[in-house]
Design an enzyme around this catalytic site. Structure first.
Site, PDB file in Angstrom:
ATOM      1  N   ASP B 199       0.808  -1.205   0.000  1.00 37.34           N
ATOM      2  CA  ASP B 199       0.000   0.000   0.000  1.00 37.34           C
ATOM      3  C   ASP B 199       0.852   1.270   0.000  1.00 37.34           C
ATOM      4  OD1 ASP B 199      -2.780   1.106   0.275  1.00 37.34           O
ATOM      5  OD2 ASP B 199      -1.781   2.078   1.963  1.00 37.34           O
ATOM      6  N   HIS B 280      -7.648   6.696   2.109  1.00 35.02           N
ATOM      7  CA  HIS B 280      -7.636   7.879   1.255  1.00 35.02           C
ATOM      8  C   HIS B 280      -6.352   8.037   0.479  1.00 35.02           C
ATOM      9  CE1 HIS B 280     -11.229   8.712   3.413  1.00 35.02           C
ATOM     10  NE2 HIS B 280     -10.568   8.618   4.546  1.00 35.02           N
ATOM     11  N   ARG B 281      -5.440   7.096   0.702  1.00 32.90           N
ATOM     12  CA  ARG B 281      -4.157   7.237   0.038  1.00 32.90           C
ATOM     13  C   ARG B 281      -4.346   7.173  -1.483  1.00 32.90           C
ATOM     14  NH1 ARG B 281      -0.814   3.603   3.321  1.00 32.90           N
ATOM     15  NH2 ARG B 281      -0.776   5.194   4.934  1.00 32.90           N
ATOM     16  N   ALA B 282      -5.260   6.312  -1.918  1.00 28.84           N
ATOM     17  CA  ALA B 282      -5.482   6.158  -3.356  1.00 28.84           C
ATOM     18  C   ALA B 282      -5.994   7.462  -3.958  1.00 28.84           C
ATOM     19  CB  ALA B 282      -6.454   5.021  -3.626  1.00 28.84           C
TER      20      ALA B 282
END
Lengths: 632, 341
Positions: B199, B280-282
């Site tokens: 991730d 929310h990283r995406a």
């Protein structure tokens, strides 16, 4: 050490995550709350929030990196001062550097369990007692620890989870507008943290003032006896062991009231407190509150659709699971519908009819059942293993046994330090003698492979015994899931043993295979033992350093001998005695039911030099009960 | 110029991989790239060759951590001290580098450690920087990243997450900036990556060997030409290499001016939630990648087309995989999500 390059995400700029924010504010308002855990999937701003607590506690958080050596965390000898003084001068560790600020452990699941347990203990007591390398000292310990865990990687044991006063889940089901706003703030923080801080300066100041006020109100805040009772009842309802949950409930309720500017706890404060005090303690997952459920509705619908298309059970290798509770792993509750854990929980419910009771298993790989009555502590399979090849984390130093190969220079210099005044240094700054030499003790996180060797013969079909076996295997599989073990599945029936699932981290797949396992036919126990030992011999050769274990689940009634005409039972016992796979540990689980038990399984365990459990004894809760009733 | 490197511009095909790498150079904040693929698909070649087109950057002269003088908030203790006491930091232009993390690296070499020589000579402790110090401001490359030892992975995770390497070992307590573009290559046959590390990679790309006979011949032809005379071959590709480098540098220049208007942001969120991505990283990564994509094109506004062109890179490793099944990125689903936004 001044923090470098870290500009915290402003607390006030974190959108949503109400539970996690509440937990942190509670701890900042009420100093009796000392340990907060934030759990959640990747990229859910766990770490950002943990660090955001720093400025509210008077500076940046004190970071405890997962690889920090023990003397750096707890304290050790100050080599420089020791040389000057000619006597051991102790030096405080990271825990004592907080000075009012919060301590922070990111990815606490990556930390050695023993070290984490000690840290939790120090924080709870507020002091570090140092007994190392000839120095004895006591230092104050930071009184607030905020840790994060990503259960998708591996999880903390129920025991360690319980040690955290409060625990909140970072997922909260944000809607489209939320996600857009979060992305904007996230990108701004990466590019220009100062601009983001500026944007939220007023709100951030507001949070600070609210905290200030709550600290003034807190000493005057009262909680009625009636509400105390409610708190205790809630705590009892989740059947939380011990009183940590109850105490946390009271402290959090007081803090929530004070944060709301009230000097009296209301019922809703208690309810809010329950969300962050009890969810991580045994077997309880609160429903998301109504307003959040509405927001989630849309996404859950979509999730349903996808489920209907036939995607069930199987997911990425290492999806998450909670602390090891059967029906509803703690992770399943408030994280919203799109969650591995919930999928598993749901899948498990579907299979209930074919699969017998599932339960929290004892540490069946760690020793006999009597020793492992509580939780899964102790020297089991999953501890860090000492590494002999100079690879791994430098954990400690020790006096070498013979020639030191992997010299621990720091410890060596510390050992030499007290003698520097006496010794002639011959132009060197430090005079080191052989007796000063210390070597590094390195640790590697050891993988563990468990091969389940399951008797699927007709004799277990009687009285639905197979359902109980499946329940037990699945319980053990789930245990492995939390611990990131590799599991394999070999089933034997009719006239051979079949490798149903080669060892894999995809425990979920094992789940499915186990559920579909057919039962019936004769019991080729001897063939199964031979097949399993052959397989594990070659497996352990190709996986050096891996701890290997075979769990044989059988009622011990063999009726297919390898050699025609031989007594199948005697043959199996004889084979068991001759089997020797280096490094392979055996566990025999006797699946025979009550009165009909046959002593062959126990004999097999003896011959295999493995541990012996009756199926019923694997159930940690039931075992704990029987131990308790035996004591009382 | 290092002539033992195959010219990046001469790599045949593998457009997704090239794009993933270039976007990261334009905006190191994207968070790196993971390249997965079978053996012999030019993964390592491409990453190492990036060195030829890496841009120049400003760094503090003589600083072991190569601090960026314009970012005092990301300076090492020595540079921070100099800045706060008003001393001018001598800046120099230096080319970004590809720093390799060998699989066999020990923890002390990666994180840095006690400078033993200094202690023995002077009796004082001093920090000796490791690979994470060299990596600051550069590209950190881990070949076979899935085989990396767990405790080294932990160190990388920690630095990648915070941009700071905290060292608490061997009696040394030190923190220094360590912001790098993390690039990993791996062959999935050798085992998968830990989800936590997975991730952390901003982008990922699955490379496959080219099946077309025509293109395969071209690959072989170029490789042989390079091997027989690397210098001449590099020279022959000089113009393309320089052009690409100039394009990347220009993109870095305009990146701060690139905006992502709300409809574009809405499209991003529609895509990530449509694909069921947690966290929310995406979202942040896709926004940055779309902007970088626009910048590479010389535009100052990201569009939905940019989103469409980077979505697979951002999402493919974040989607949940079913065991023993390859899950291909669903382009049609992407179209549907974009339509709905």
């Amino acid at each position: 050490m001044p923090p470098v390059g870290v500009t915290e995400f402003p607390f006030a700029a974190v959108r949503g995550m109400d539970d996690a924010k509440r937990a942190i504010l509670c701890a900042l308002a009420n100093r009796r709350i000392r340990t907060v855990l934030i759990r959640g999937g990747p990229g859910t701003a766990k770490t950002a929030l943990a660090r955001a607590a720093g400025p509210l506690s008077g500076g940046s958080v004190v970071n405890i990196p997962p690889g920090a050596s023990e003397d750096m965390i707890f304290g050790g000898i100050d080599a420089e001062a020791t040389m000057r003084e000619g006597r051991p001068v102790p030096q405080a560790g990271l825990l004592s550097r907080a000075d009012g600020r919060a301590l922070c452990i990111d990815d606490a699941n990556l930390m050695d369990r023993r070290v984490l347990a000690s840290i939790l203990d120090c924080v709870a007591r507020g002091k570090v007692s140092l007994e190392r390398e000839g120095a004895s000292a006591e230092y104050p310990c930071g009184s607030l620890l905020i840790a994060t865990v990503n259960p998708c990687d591996s999880d903390l044991s129920p025991h360690l989870l319980d040690r955290f006063d409060l625990c909140a889940y970072s997922g909260w089901g944000p809607g489209e507008e939320d996600r857009m706003e979060i992305a904007k703030r996230g990108a701004l923080h990466r590019d220009d943290p100062a601009a983001l801080a500026e944007l939220f300066a007023a709100e951030q100041a507001g949070v600070g003032e609210r905290l200030e006020a709550s600290r003034r109100i807190l000493p005057l805040t009262v909680m009625s006896d009636g509400l105390m009772e409610v708190a205790a009842e809630l705590s009892a309802k989740v059947s939380a062991d011990g009183f940590r949950g109850d105490i946390a409930m009271v402290n959090a309720s007081l803090a929530i009231a004070a944060l709301n500017g009230r000097d009296e706890v209301l019922r809703k404060d208690v309810e809010e407190a329950a969300r962050i005090c009890l969810a991580h303690r045994r077997g309880y997952a609160p429903e998301p509150p109504a307003q959040q459920r509405d927001e989630q509705g849309r996404e859950e619908d979509r999730e349903e659709d996808r489920e209907d298309e036939g995607d069930r059970g199987g997911r990425d290798d290492d999806g998450g699971d909670g602390g090891g509770e059967p029906e509803r792993p703690p992770g399943s509750g408030p994280e919203g519908g799109r969650d591995d854990m919930e999928d598993i929980a749901r899948a498990m419910e579907d299979m209930v009819f074919e699969i017998g009771e599932q339960f929290r298993v004892v540490d069946y790989l760690g020793g006999g059942p009597r020793k492992a009555s509580k939780a899964s502590g102790g020297k089991g399979r999953r501890d860090m293993a000492e590494s002999s090849d100079a690879v791994g984390r430098y954990a400690r130093s020790r006096i070498p046994d013979g020639r030191a190969r992997d010299i621990a220079f720091d410890a060596t210099i510390r050992a030499a330090a007290p003698h520097q005044r006496r010794r002639g240094r011959a132009g060197m700054a430090v005079s080191v003698e052989k007796s000063d030499l210390r070597e590094k003790v390195r640790e590697k996180r050891r993988g563990c492979t468990i091969l389940f060797l399951v008797d699927a013969s007709g004799s277990l079909g009687v009285r639905r015994r197979m359902a109980a076996v499946k329940g037990a295997v699945l319980s053990m599989l789930r245990d492995s899931y939390v611990k990131r073990d590799r599991v394999g599945l070999m089933a034997f029936r009719r006239d051979s043993a079949e490798l149903v699932l080669p060892p894999t981290r995809s425990v979920e797949y094992g789940y499915r295979m186990m559920g579909e396992l057919p039962t019936g036919g004769k019991t080729p126990l001897g063939a199964a033992l031979v097949r399993a030992s052959e397989y594990m011999t070659s497996y352990s050769r190709s996986h050096p350093g891996e701890a290997c274990c075979a769990v044989l689940i059988t009622d011990g009634r063999a009726n297919v001998p390898l050699k025609d005409g031989a007594d199948a039972n005697e043959e199996a016992v004889r084979l068991a005695g001759s089997i020797s796979v280096p490094g392979l540990r055996w566990v025999v689980v006797d699946a025979g039911a009550g009165r009909m038990r046959f002593d062959n399984a126990e004999r097999l365990a003896m011959e295999l030099e493995g541990a012996y459990f009756r199926l019923e004894d694997l159930n940690a809760d039931r075992l704990a009960e029987s131990v308790r009733s035996a004591i009382m | 110029m290092d002539n033992t490197l195959f010219p990046f511009a001469a790599i045949v095909g593998q457009d997704d991989m090239k794009k993933a790498l270039l976007l990261n150079i334009v905006d190191p904040g994207i968070g790196g790239a993971l390249v997965r693929g079978e053996k012999g698909t030019a993964k390592s070649t491409a990453v190492r060759s990036l060195a030829q087109i890496l841009p120049d950057r400003r760094r503090a002269a003589g600083c072991a951590f190569g601090c960026d003088p314009s970012r005092p908030d990301r300076a090492c203790p020595a540079c921070a001290e100099a800045i706060s006491s008003g001393r001018a930091i001598q800046a120099e232009e230096a080319r970004m580098r590809v720093v390799e993390l060998p699989l066999s690296a020990t923890e002390d070499r990666v994180a840095g450690t006690l400078d033993i020589e200094h202690v023995l000579k002077t009796g004082e402790k001093r920090f000796e920087p490791g690979v994470l110090a060299q990596a600051n401001g550069n590209l950190l490359y881990v070949d076979e990243v899935n085989l990396l030892n767990d405790h080294i992975v932990d160190l990388l995770l920690d630095s990648a997450a915070m941009g700071v390497n905290y060292v608490e070992r061997e009696g040394v307590s030190f923190a220094h900036p360590s912001r790098f573009v993390l690039v990993g290559t791996m062959n999935p046959e050798e085992g998968e990556l830990r989800p936590q590390l997975l991730d952390r990679f901003g982008l990922s790309v699955d490379v496959k060997g080219d099946r077309g006979a025509e293109r395969r011949m071209e690959v072989v032809r170029r490789r042989i030409a390079f091997d027989s005379d690397p210098e001449a071959y590099t020279e022959a590709w000089r113009a393309e290499t320089d052009a690409l480098r100039a394009r990347v540098s220009a993109a870095r220049g305009i990146l701060p001016k690139v905006s992502a208007p709300d409809p574009v942001l809405r499209a991003i969120v529609a895509v990530t939630s449509g694909f069921g991505i947690d966290g929310h990283r995406a979202d942040v990564t896709m926004m940055k990648a779309a902007k970088a994509c626009a910048a590479l094109d010389g535009r100052t506004e990201a569009t939905r087309e940019d989103v469409a062109s980077v979505a697979a890179l951002v999402l493919s490793h974040r989607m949940r995989r079913r065991p023993f099944e390859e899950e291909a990125f669903d382009r049609e689903e992407l179209e549907r999500c974009l339509q709905s936004a």
